[in-house]
Scaffold this motif. Structure first.
Motif, PDB file in Angstrom:
ATOM      1  N   MET A  50      -1.331  -0.889  -5.884  1.00  0.00           N
ATOM      2  CA  MET A  50      -2.706  -1.326  -5.088  1.00  0.00           C
ATOM      3  C   MET A  50      -3.437  -2.101  -5.311  1.00  0.00           C
ATOM      4  SD  MET A  50      -2.648   1.360  -2.473  1.00  0.00           S
ATOM      5  CE  MET A  50      -4.478   1.671  -2.228  1.00  0.00           C
ATOM      6  N   ARG A 109      -2.920  -4.340  -0.566  1.00  0.00           N
ATOM      7  CA  ARG A 109      -2.193  -3.423   0.434  1.00  0.00           C
ATOM      8  C   ARG A 109      -2.421  -3.858   1.348  1.00  0.00           C
ATOM      9  NH1 ARG A 109      -6.954  -3.762   2.468  1.00  0.00           N
ATOM     10  NH2 ARG A 109      -6.461  -2.165   3.117  1.00  0.00           N
ATOM     11  N   GLY A 110      -2.118  -2.390   2.259  1.00  0.00           N
ATOM     12  CA  GLY A 110      -2.672  -2.638   4.054  1.00  0.00           C
ATOM     13  C   GLY A 110      -1.519  -2.937   4.657  1.00  0.00           C
ATOM     14  N   ALA A 111      -1.254  -2.835   5.308  1.00  0.00           N
ATOM     15  CA  ALA A 111       0.264  -2.581   6.091  1.00  0.00           C
ATOM     16  C   ALA A 111       0.830  -3.960   6.569  1.00  0.00           C
ATOM     17  CB  ALA A 111       0.884  -1.993   7.312  1.00  0.00           C
ATOM     18  N   ARG A 146       6.103   2.477  -1.442  1.00  0.00           N
ATOM     19  CA  ARG A 146       4.959   3.136  -0.598  1.00  0.00           C
ATOM     20  C   ARG A 146       5.368   3.156   1.100  1.00  0.00           C
ATOM     21  NH1 ARG A 146      -1.270   0.689   0.118  1.00  0.00           N
ATOM     22  NH2 ARG A 146      -1.664   3.021  -0.087  1.00  0.00           N
ATOM     23  N   CYS A 201     -11.334   2.258   7.067  1.00  0.00           N
ATOM     24  CA  CYS A 201     -10.773   1.093   5.791  1.00  0.00           C
ATOM     25  C   CYS A 201     -11.168   0.078   5.606  1.00  0.00           C
ATOM     26  CB  CYS A 201      -9.071   1.874   5.872  1.00  0.00           C
ATOM     27  SG  CYS A 201      -8.358   1.652   4.749  1.00  0.00           S
ATOM     28  N   ALA A 252      -5.589  -6.794   4.426  1.00  0.00           N
ATOM     29  CA  ALA A 252      -4.466  -6.498   4.741  1.00  0.00           C
ATOM     30  C   ALA A 252      -3.722  -7.042   5.357  1.00  0.00           C
ATOM     31  CB  ALA A 252      -5.836  -4.869   5.556  1.00  0.00           C
ATOM     32  N   THR A 268      -6.295  -7.364  11.621  1.00  0.00           N
ATOM     33  CA  THR A 268      -6.085  -6.546  13.191  1.00  0.00           C
ATOM     34  C   THR A 268      -7.037  -5.936  13.966  1.00  0.00           C
ATOM     35  OG1 THR A 268      -4.975  -4.093  12.174  1.00  0.00           O
ATOM     36  CG2 THR A 268      -2.904  -5.985  12.237  1.00  0.00           C
ATOM     37  N   GLN A 326     -11.849   1.626   0.314  1.00  0.00           N
ATOM     38  CA  GLN A 326     -11.286   0.229   0.916  1.00  0.00           C
ATOM     39  C   GLN A 326     -12.518  -0.236   1.891  1.00  0.00           C
ATOM     40  OE1 GLN A 326      -9.654   3.173   0.946  1.00  0.00           O
ATOM     41  NE2 GLN A 326      -6.824   2.724   1.308  1.00  0.00           N
ATOM     42  N   ALA A 354      -3.533   0.103  11.528  1.00  0.00           N
ATOM     43  CA  ALA A 354      -2.627   0.907  11.262  1.00  0.00           C
ATOM     44  C   ALA A 354      -1.366   1.052  10.261  1.00  0.00           C
ATOM     45  CB  ALA A 354      -1.894   1.260  12.945  1.00  0.00           C
ATOM     46  N   ASP A 355      -1.000   2.229  10.102  1.00  0.00           N
ATOM     47  CA  ASP A 355       0.502   1.921   8.724  1.00  0.00           C
ATOM     48  C   ASP A 355       1.410   2.186   9.891  1.00  0.00           C
ATOM     49  OD1 ASP A 355      -1.767   2.789   7.274  1.00  0.00           O
ATOM     50  OD2 ASP A 355      -1.004   1.191   6.103  1.00  0.00           O
ATOM     51  N   ASN A 362      -3.290   6.173   9.929  1.00  0.00           N
ATOM     52  CA  ASN A 362      -3.865   4.853   9.412  1.00  0.00           C
ATOM     53  C   ASN A 362      -4.354   6.085   8.089  1.00  0.00           C
ATOM     54  OD1 ASN A 362      -5.272   2.733   9.829  1.00  0.00           O
ATOM     55  ND2 ASN A 362      -6.767   4.049  10.475  1.00  0.00           N
ATOM     56  N   LYS A 363      -5.011   5.045   7.664  1.00  0.00           N
ATOM     57  CA  LYS A 363      -5.819   5.729   6.404  1.00  0.00           C
ATOM     58  C   LYS A 363      -6.723   6.869   6.662  1.00  0.00           C
ATOM     59  CE  LYS A 363      -6.505   4.253   3.323  1.00  0.00           C
ATOM     60  NZ  LYS A 363      -5.531   4.802   2.470  1.00  0.00           N
ATOM     61  N   PHE A 377      -3.326   8.968   3.813  1.00  0.00           N
ATOM     62  CA  PHE A 377      -3.174   9.152   5.093  1.00  0.00           C
ATOM     63  C   PHE A 377      -3.761  10.026   5.719  1.00  0.00           C
ATOM     64  CE2 PHE A 377      -1.066   5.943   2.712  1.00  0.00           C
ATOM     65  CZ  PHE A 377      -1.390   4.449   4.046  1.00  0.00           C
TER      66      PHE A 377
END
Ligand code: MRU
Length: 344
Positions: A41, A44-46, A87, A155, A161, A167, A194, A234-235, A245-246, A312
């Motif tokens: 981490m 992090r963040g997609a 991840r 988050c 991220a 975003t 976060q 979103a992830d 998402n988170k 998530f």
């Protein structure tokens, strides 16, 4: 402040574990360094882990440039597996790694040295595209934000991220730039915080009016009529519009629906996984019990307590008012609207 910096054949990652009190960068000189940084981490963040992994692939190629191109490719495949295993939920990671591999396989006539250079340039391209993508998401999304809107976010879907701009926070930045005088409520986002550590810090730096709340306060604020809309990142988004998402995002979406408040998701096209028909197929990362039992190193739960720590959750598409992408807005996302959006 950039999450990823590139300097003379190395990459430097802002150590997000130490924010907001310490600003330090971790230097990565190998793909293994990048994999460890993603797993731990540091980054992090997609979209940010996607871009970092792309540079991880470029570092792998650089380390193997003395070999024959075929051996370099074999080494790249090993790095790809290692990076993708860090991840599981954010699809941008696999997307970026696969893009790098595909690009490498196409360079039939390049020497290993040339291949390494080309891969570095491709990682730079992924990083540059991410910032441009987020600015476009911001422009589209700002159309949905009324003047003086009071926005809730969860988050961190900001510059930290991503490679830059963010975003969900990109939409907020864009609305602020249009002079909309918005204010933002930031969920602290237990257990990894976060929201309080990163989003509150990021918004404060830009002097965007921000109020930090604990996660369990969102319903109370909505009930009092103090939230006009929710926006999150979103992830991974499935073909039917379900959004991973988170953890805690789903609860917010249910609350938003109960209070008739729009619930928006801002994400690049690289976050869609159209191979998955629904969100039920999205792998959900489980993280260590330590994140629940300890707070800044202090034990806050009984020794040996059983814990469950999914990182998530999945928000069903029916709770999502619209998904904001760099190619436009998908209103009332479902299998039909998403299919139409991607084929037009
Ligand atoms: O566990 P994290 O911090 O990587 O989770 C990040 C999120 O859930 C973000 O909302 C998501 O990646 C979108 S970032 C633009």
């Amino acid at each position: 402040m950039s999450a990823i910096r590139v300097t003379e054949g190395k990459i430097e990652l802002l150590d997000q574990r130490k924010l907001p009190t310490e600003i330090t960068y971790m230097v990565c000189t190998s793909w293994q360094d990048v994999a460890t940084a993603i797993k731990d981490m540091v980054v992090r963040g997609a979209p940010a882990i996607g871009a970092a992994a792309a540079y991880g692939m470029a570092l792998a190629a650089k380390a193997l440039q003395h070999l024959e191109p075929q051996s370099l490719l074999a080494g790249l495949e090993e790095a790809a597996l290692g990076l993708k295993a860090t991840r599981p939920t954010a699809v941008n990671l696999a997307w970026a790694v696969e893009r790098m591999l595909h690009f490498a396989r196409k360079q039939n006539t390049a020497s290993a040295v040339q291949l390494a250079e080309l891969l570095w340039a491709e990682a730079d391209k992924i990083a540059a595209e991410d910032v441009e993508t987020n600015k476009k998401i911001g422009q589209y999304g700002a159309q949905l934000i009324p003047p003086k809107a009071r926005i809730l976010t969860h988050c961190n879907a900001g510059a930290l991220a991503t490679v830059g701009y963010g975003t969900a926070l990109g939409v907020i930045r864009s609305a602020v730039a249009q002079g909309k005088e918005i204010s933002v409520f930031v969920d602290e986002t237990r257990p990894y915080l976060q929201g309080s550590r990163l989003t509150a810090w990021e918004l404060q730096q830009e002097q965007i009016p921000t109020t930090l709340i604990a996660d369990n306060m969102a319903g109370f604020l909505m009930q009092k009529g103090e939230i006009d809309l929710v926006i999150v990142g979103a992830d991974r988004i499935a073909a039917n519009g379900d959004v991973a998402n988170k953890i805690g995002t789903y609860s917010l979406a249910v609350l938003a629906q109960a209070h008739k408040i729009p619930f928006y998701v801002a994400a690049p096209l690289s976050t869609f996984d159209l191979q998955l028909s629904s969100g039920q197929e999205i792998p959900i990362e489980e993280r260590s019990a330590q994140e629940l039992t300890h707070f800044a190193g202090v034990q806050i739960a009984p020794t040996g307590i059983k814990c469950y720590n999914p990182a998530f959750d999945v928000t069903p598409a029916a709770l999502v008012t619209a998904i904001i992408t760099e190619a436009g807005i998908i209103k009332n996302p479902d299998t039909e609207t998403i299919k139409k959006f991607f084929t037009e």
